[in-house]
Design a protein around this motif. Structure first.
Motif, PDB file in Angstrom:
ATOM      1  N   ASP A  21      12.127  -4.619  -7.498  1.00 60.38           N
ATOM      2  CA  ASP A  21      12.888  -5.593  -7.608  1.00 60.38           C
ATOM      3  C   ASP A  21      14.140  -5.711  -6.685  1.00 60.38           C
ATOM      4  O   ASP A  21      14.429  -6.678  -6.212  1.00 60.38           O
ATOM      5  CB  ASP A  21      13.331  -5.449  -9.234  1.00 60.38           C
ATOM      6  N   GLU A  22      14.516  -4.368  -6.406  1.00 62.20           N
ATOM      7  CA  GLU A  22      15.722  -4.369  -5.465  1.00 62.20           C
ATOM      8  C   GLU A  22      15.518  -4.137  -4.028  1.00 62.20           C
ATOM      9  O   GLU A  22      16.226  -4.390  -3.131  1.00 62.20           O
ATOM     10  CB  GLU A  22      16.493  -2.969  -5.813  1.00 62.20           C
ATOM     11  N   GLY A  23      14.113  -3.808  -3.880  1.00 66.54           N
ATOM     12  CA  GLY A  23      13.644  -3.524  -2.654  1.00 66.54           C
ATOM     13  C   GLY A  23      14.073  -2.647  -1.758  1.00 66.54           C
ATOM     14  O   GLY A  23      14.145  -2.371  -0.598  1.00 66.54           O
ATOM     15  N   THR A  24      14.192  -1.384  -2.538  1.00 69.77           N
ATOM     16  CA  THR A  24      14.620  -0.216  -2.013  1.00 69.77           C
ATOM     17  C   THR A  24      13.785   0.953  -2.307  1.00 69.77           C
ATOM     18  O   THR A  24      13.004   1.003  -3.311  1.00 69.77           O
ATOM     19  CB  THR A  24      16.128   0.294  -2.651  1.00 69.77           C
ATOM     20  N   VAL A  25      13.994   2.164  -1.454  1.00 70.97           N
ATOM     21  CA  VAL A  25      13.259   2.950  -1.570  1.00 70.97           C
ATOM     22  C   VAL A  25      14.064   4.575  -1.277  1.00 70.97           C
ATOM     23  O   VAL A  25      14.646   4.484  -0.490  1.00 70.97           O
ATOM     24  CB  VAL A  25      12.174   3.315  -0.378  1.00 70.97           C
ATOM     25  N   ARG A  26      13.747   5.309  -2.194  1.00 75.32           N
ATOM     26  CA  ARG A  26      14.407   6.874  -1.915  1.00 75.32           C
ATOM     27  C   ARG A  26      13.453   7.828  -2.203  1.00 75.32           C
ATOM     28  O   ARG A  26      12.550   7.782  -3.060  1.00 75.32           O
ATOM     29  CB  ARG A  26      15.725   6.887  -2.806  1.00 75.32           C
ATOM     30  N   LEU A  27      13.758   8.900  -1.627  1.00 81.19           N
ATOM     31  CA  LEU A  27      12.827  10.001  -1.872  1.00 81.19           C
ATOM     32  C   LEU A  27      13.299  10.844  -2.959  1.00 81.19           C
ATOM     33  O   LEU A  27      14.384  10.695  -3.587  1.00 81.19           O
ATOM     34  CB  LEU A  27      12.865  11.120  -0.638  1.00 81.19           C
ATOM     35  N   THR A  28      12.086  11.568  -3.762  1.00 83.01           N
ATOM     36  CA  THR A  28      12.610  12.265  -5.023  1.00 83.01           C
ATOM     37  C   THR A  28      12.700  13.762  -4.394  1.00 83.01           C
ATOM     38  O   THR A  28      12.287  14.129  -3.294  1.00 83.01           O
ATOM     39  CB  THR A  28      11.541  12.228  -5.993  1.00 83.01           C
ATOM     40  N   PHE A  40       2.492   8.916  -6.749  1.00 84.70           N
ATOM     41  CA  PHE A  40       2.530  10.490  -6.554  1.00 84.70           C
ATOM     42  C   PHE A  40       3.815  11.287  -6.748  1.00 84.70           C
ATOM     43  O   PHE A  40       4.030  12.242  -6.643  1.00 84.70           O
ATOM     44  CB  PHE A  40       2.190  10.933  -4.999  1.00 84.70           C
ATOM     45  N   GLY A  41       4.813  10.316  -7.074  1.00 82.65           N
ATOM     46  CA  GLY A  41       6.125  10.947  -7.394  1.00 82.65           C
ATOM     47  C   GLY A  41       6.960  11.264  -6.146  1.00 82.65           C
ATOM     48  O   GLY A  41       7.908  11.981  -6.354  1.00 82.65           O
ATOM     49  N   ILE A  42       6.607  10.765  -5.191  1.00 79.00           N
ATOM     50  CA  ILE A  42       7.331  11.357  -3.711  1.00 79.00           C
ATOM     51  C   ILE A  42       8.563  10.551  -3.484  1.00 79.00           C
ATOM     52  O   ILE A  42       9.672  11.007  -3.075  1.00 79.00           O
ATOM     53  CB  ILE A  42       6.368  11.370  -2.670  1.00 79.00           C
ATOM     54  N   ALA A  43       8.459   9.367  -3.958  1.00 80.81           N
ATOM     55  CA  ALA A  43       9.491   8.320  -3.635  1.00 80.81           C
ATOM     56  C   ALA A  43       9.423   7.596  -5.028  1.00 80.81           C
ATOM     57  O   ALA A  43       8.599   7.157  -5.690  1.00 80.81           O
ATOM     58  CB  ALA A  43       9.240   7.402  -2.185  1.00 80.81           C
ATOM     59  N   VAL A  44      10.862   6.848  -5.326  1.00 83.29           N
ATOM     60  CA  VAL A  44      11.104   5.908  -6.027  1.00 83.29           C
ATOM     61  C   VAL A  44      11.171   4.546  -5.283  1.00 83.29           C
ATOM     62  O   VAL A  44      12.160   4.386  -4.599  1.00 83.29           O
ATOM     63  CB  VAL A  44      12.339   6.261  -6.960  1.00 83.29           C
ATOM     64  N   TYR A  45      10.299   3.736  -5.577  1.00 81.70           N
ATOM     65  CA  TYR A  45      10.083   2.485  -4.966  1.00 81.70           C
ATOM     66  C   TYR A  45      10.477   1.289  -5.986  1.00 81.70           C
ATOM     67  O   TYR A  45       9.779   1.179  -6.878  1.00 81.70           O
ATOM     68  CB  TYR A  45       8.780   2.259  -4.433  1.00 81.70           C
ATOM     69  N   ASP A  46      11.622   0.805  -5.853  1.00 81.83           N
ATOM     70  CA  ASP A  46      12.146  -0.477  -6.740  1.00 81.83           C
ATOM     71  C   ASP A  46      11.708  -1.821  -6.000  1.00 81.83           C
ATOM     72  O   ASP A  46      12.590  -2.280  -5.303  1.00 81.83           O
ATOM     73  CB  ASP A  46      13.573  -0.146  -6.843  1.00 81.83           C
ATOM     74  N   THR A  56       0.657  -1.244   0.047  1.00 78.94           N
ATOM     75  CA  THR A  56       0.043  -0.160  -0.101  1.00 78.94           C
ATOM     76  C   THR A  56       0.753   1.205  -0.008  1.00 78.94           C
ATOM     77  O   THR A  56       0.612   2.082  -0.865  1.00 78.94           O
ATOM     78  CB  THR A  56      -0.910   0.131   1.381  1.00 78.94           C
ATOM     79  N   HIS A  57       1.620   1.354   1.165  1.00 82.15           N
ATOM     80  CA  HIS A  57       2.344   2.886   1.276  1.00 82.15           C
ATOM     81  C   HIS A  57       3.308   3.125   0.274  1.00 82.15           C
ATOM     82  O   HIS A  57       3.397   4.291  -0.160  1.00 82.15           O
ATOM     83  CB  HIS A  57       2.618   2.757   2.545  1.00 82.15           C
ATOM     84  N   LEU A  58       3.856   2.405  -0.142  1.00 81.67           N
ATOM     85  CA  LEU A  58       5.495   2.702  -0.685  1.00 81.67           C
ATOM     86  C   LEU A  58       4.947   2.884  -2.482  1.00 81.67           C
ATOM     87  O   LEU A  58       5.215   3.557  -2.976  1.00 81.67           O
ATOM     88  CB  LEU A  58       6.286   1.448  -0.802  1.00 81.67           C
ATOM     89  N   PRO A  59       3.882   1.909  -2.853  1.00 80.84           N
ATOM     90  CA  PRO A  59       3.380   2.298  -4.171  1.00 80.84           C
ATOM     91  C   PRO A  59       2.710   3.659  -4.414  1.00 80.84           C
ATOM     92  O   PRO A  59       2.737   4.241  -5.215  1.00 80.84           O
ATOM     93  CB  PRO A  59       2.432   1.032  -4.250  1.00 80.84           C
ATOM     94  N   LYS A  60       2.242   3.996  -3.309  1.00 83.27           N
ATOM     95  CA  LYS A  60       1.093   5.118  -3.185  1.00 83.27           C
ATOM     96  C   LYS A  60       2.157   6.272  -3.420  1.00 83.27           C
ATOM     97  O   LYS A  60       2.147   7.203  -4.155  1.00 83.27           O
ATOM     98  CB  LYS A  60       0.408   5.409  -2.054  1.00 83.27           C
ATOM     99  N   LEU A  61       3.392   6.226  -2.425  1.00 86.35           N
ATOM    100  CA  LEU A  61       4.293   7.456  -2.490  1.00 86.35           C
ATOM    101  C   LEU A  61       5.020   7.377  -3.984  1.00 86.35           C
ATOM    102  O   LEU A  61       5.336   8.282  -4.389  1.00 86.35           O
ATOM    103  CB  LEU A  61       5.581   7.229  -1.473  1.00 86.35           C
TER     104      LEU A  61
END
Length: 182
Positions: A88-95, A80-86, A72-77
């Motif tokens: 496959d890699e299992g990583t998240v970073r802010l934009t 909206f272009g707030i975060a890049v949720y990969d 839910t939460h990471l796909p939503k971010l």
């Protein structure tokens, strides 16, 4: 920018911030200033929600948070272009767009001193003093080596205590800010 598009952006911001787990995600990534794995996020958020250290978490609490982040939460971010949720890699970073959202949180980007340079300068000074004493160079020839060593030991101790105090204060500030996120 029209009033309608501003309102939509504001509605989106409040939609994103309406959930404490998304606020925790934003807080964690923003204060770290680097990407994180979903496992790291799930562990830290579960620890905050249960008010316990990460090491004391059980797998159930960690897994519950992980699933909600993943589904839910990471796909939503990401949507909206707030975060890049990969996934496959299992990583998240802010934009860069995260700045628009984070301004609504009680979060300040922390500027921490780079203690590495203090330690380098202190070490260089100690080496120079050691060589000056060994070769009898002024002013080191006049001052006993024991006093020079003591001075550098006290300076090192003071630097370590100062760094520890700053770290503790910053951790206490983080705890107070987390209470505001709930």
């Amino acid at each position: 920018m029209s009033k309608e598009s501003t309102e939509l952006a504001l509605d989106d911001a409040f939609n994103i911030l309406s959930n404490s787990r998304r606020r925790y995600i934003l807080y964690y990534l923003y204060t770290r200033d680097e990407p994180a794995t979903i496992e790291e996020l799930a562990s830290q958020i579960a620890a905050w929600e249960n008010d316990i250290p990460v090491d004391d978490l059980d797998d159930t609490a960690r897994r519950r948070v992980y699933v909600s982040l993943y589904q839910t939460h990471l796909p939503k971010l990401d949507d909206f272009g707030i975060a890049v949720y990969d996934r496959d890699e299992g990583t998240v970073r802010l934009t860069e767009k995260a700045e628009e959202i984070v301004r609504y949180l009680p979060v300040e980007r922390r500027e921490t001193p780079q203690f590495t340079w203090y330690y380098v300068v202190l070490t260089a000074g100690a080496v120079i003093a050691l060589l000056g004493t060994a070769f009898g160079l002024p002013p080191f020839a006049v001052v006993p080596g024991t006093l020079i060593a003591l001075a550098f030991a006290i300076a090192l101790l003071a630097l370590v205590v100062y760094q520890y105090a700053l770290t503790r204060r910053s951790e206490d500030d983080d705890l107070m800010k987390l209470e505001d996120l709930e």
